[in-house]
Design an enzyme around this catalytic site. Structure first.
Site, PDB file in Angstrom:
ATOM      1  N   TYR A 220       0.868  -1.179   0.000  1.00 30.87           N
ATOM      2  CA  TYR A 220       0.000   0.000   0.000  1.00 30.87           C
ATOM      3  C   TYR A 220       0.900   1.223   0.000  1.00 30.87           C
ATOM      4  CZ  TYR A 220      -3.307   3.535   1.632  1.00 30.87           C
ATOM      5  OH  TYR A 220      -4.087   4.657   1.740  1.00 30.87           O
TER       6      TYR A 220
ATOM      7  N   GLU B 149      -3.567   7.470  -3.877  1.00 31.56           N
ATOM      8  CA  GLU B 149      -3.465   6.193  -3.161  1.00 31.56           C
ATOM      9  C   GLU B 149      -3.274   5.072  -4.171  1.00 31.56           C
ATOM     10  OE1 GLU B 149      -6.221   4.566   0.305  1.00 31.56           O
ATOM     11  OE2 GLU B 149      -6.973   4.000  -1.657  1.00 31.56           O
TER      12      GLU B 149
END
Ligand code: ADP
Ligand code: MG
Length: 394
Positions: free
Chosen positions: A116, A204
């Site tokens: 991530y 993101e």
């Protein structure tokens, strides 16, 4: 403002963020053609909606998954046909789901590990923050709650920008070494440039993947842009897809109104954000629930006030309206004229309480009184709140 993944990939290409080649398609036939153009055996078909969790989502017709690996153009065409025109429900769309009108056909990669990686505004530290985790492809909120030690946070001084040592530090925290570190540093730097130059408030990448041939690539993309900077981001604004947004908020933005829908039943029409906040507070203080935040701004026109009324009344929960205007720049008579025009246009049938004060207030009150409209006048904020709460609850 948000954009689709296929649009994010255009920005990736522009700024040099590594990601697999992809082509957007609006029909099954286009999807087949896109797959042939990409020309590799491994492909992925991805539903394009402004929501994450697509992979684990389900279409309302029962078809499972908004992300599918396929091996041939025929298969890509078949899967695209099953997604297009259908409504996808994920944990981020709400139960109503989102209509899929485009799919992305991308080259599939063989993933050895998912991470991530995000860059965002951090208001608490008045800086930007890099958030990275070895737990990629998962719901990051869940990771933050259950295993916070698996999340790395690196703050970036806005004046200095992201420094190479910080990129290496983050890469090391993910356990990357050697050539992978160099690629990660390159990708983080490119993404930082994209984030700053495009006035993003969030980028993101979940997952950021390592492939079996040793590449670091962005496989997914979620972007938020700072709405206050959109005036200087023409290319970004061109990517806006209003079909993905709350129709009330879209209508409000068309007329330059600041509108946020809420769950209560008392609609508010106020000039100035501070006054709008106090109006919501005082409604709650007197036992009511605001249906929205609506700031018509300092110098609203009759057209804006009419539009504001229509937006408010488009919400079926609204049982009463409180207009609270302090005429500083605003002329109270313009508000009064707008209220009458709007009330006539929408044949208003719910209680309306109006508190006007300030510039040209006498003319405004006279206009309202002469209109024959059923309006309850209020002398001040408390009086106004009590009257609208009583009208709605009574
Ligand atoms: P979402 O987060 O909306 O579910 P993603 O783009 O993250 O959508 O895709 C879900 C999963 O599908 C990823 O975690 C990844 O495992 C896989 N995936 C996505 N794109 C590719 C790709 N180009 N090649 C291989 N696998 C992919
Ligand atoms: Mg994802």
């Amino acid at each position: 403002m948000n954009i689709h993944e296929y649009q994010a990939k255009q920005l990736f290409d522009k700024f040099g963020v590594a990601s697999p080649k992809g082509i957007v398609a609006s029909t099954a036939a286009e999807a087949g053609a896109a797959a042939r153009e990409i020309g590799e055996a491994g492909l992925v078909v991805k539903a394009q909606v402004h929501a994450g969790g697509r992979g684990k989502g389900t279409f309302k017709n029962g078809f499972k998954g908004g992300v599918h690996l396929v091996n041939t153009p025929e298969e890509a065409e078949d899967i695209a046909g099953k997604m297009l025109g259908q409504t996808l429900v994920t944990h981020q769309t709400g139960p109503e789901g989102k209509l899929v009108s485009k799919v992305l056909i991308a080259k599939a990669v063989n993933i050895t590990k998912e991470y991530y990686f995000a860059i965002l505004f951090d208001r608490v530290s008045s800086s930007h923050a890099i958030i990275a985790s070895t737990e990629g492809g998962m719901n990051i909120e869940e990771v933050a709650e259950k295993t916070p030690e698996k999340i790395t946070k690196e703050f970036v001084n806005p004046a200095l920008g992201l420094q190479p040592y910080q990129c290496r530090k983050v890469a090391a925290s993910l356990g990357l070494t050697g050539a992978l570190t160099n690629q990660a540093v390159k990708l983080f730097t490119a993404l930082w440039n994209l984030y700053i130059k495009s006035d993003c408030s969030l980028v993101e990448i979940n997952p950021l993947a390592i492939t079996d041939d040793g590449k670091v690539v962005a496989l997914d993309a979620k972007f938020n842009f700072d709405d206050n900077a959109l005036y200087r981001q023409k290319d970004v604004v061109a990517m806006r897809d209003t079909t993905e947004e709350d129709p009330r908020e879209v209508a409000a933005s068309e007329f330059g109104l600041n509108y946020i829908g809420l769950d209560g039943n008392i609609a508010c029409l106020v000039n100035g954000a501070g006054l709008a906040m106090s109006t919501m507070d005082i409604i709650k203080f007197h036992g009511g629930e605001p249906a929205n935040f609506l700031d018509v701004g300092g110098g609203a026109t009759k057209e804006q006030v009419t539009a504001a009324f229509k937006i408010i009344l488009g919400d079926p929960n609204v049982k009463g309206i409180l207009v609270n205007i302090f005429g500083g720049i605003m002329d109270c008579n313009i508000i009064a004229t707008g209220i009458i025009a709007a009330a006539q246009e929408v044949s208003l049938s719910i209680p309306l309480v109006v508190r006007l004060e300030g510039n040209n207030v006498e003319a405004g009150k006279a206009t309202l009184a002469a209109s024959g409209l059923k309006v309850t006048s209020a002398s001040d904020l408390t009086d106004a709140a009590k009257k609208i709460v009583a009208a709605v609850n009574g």
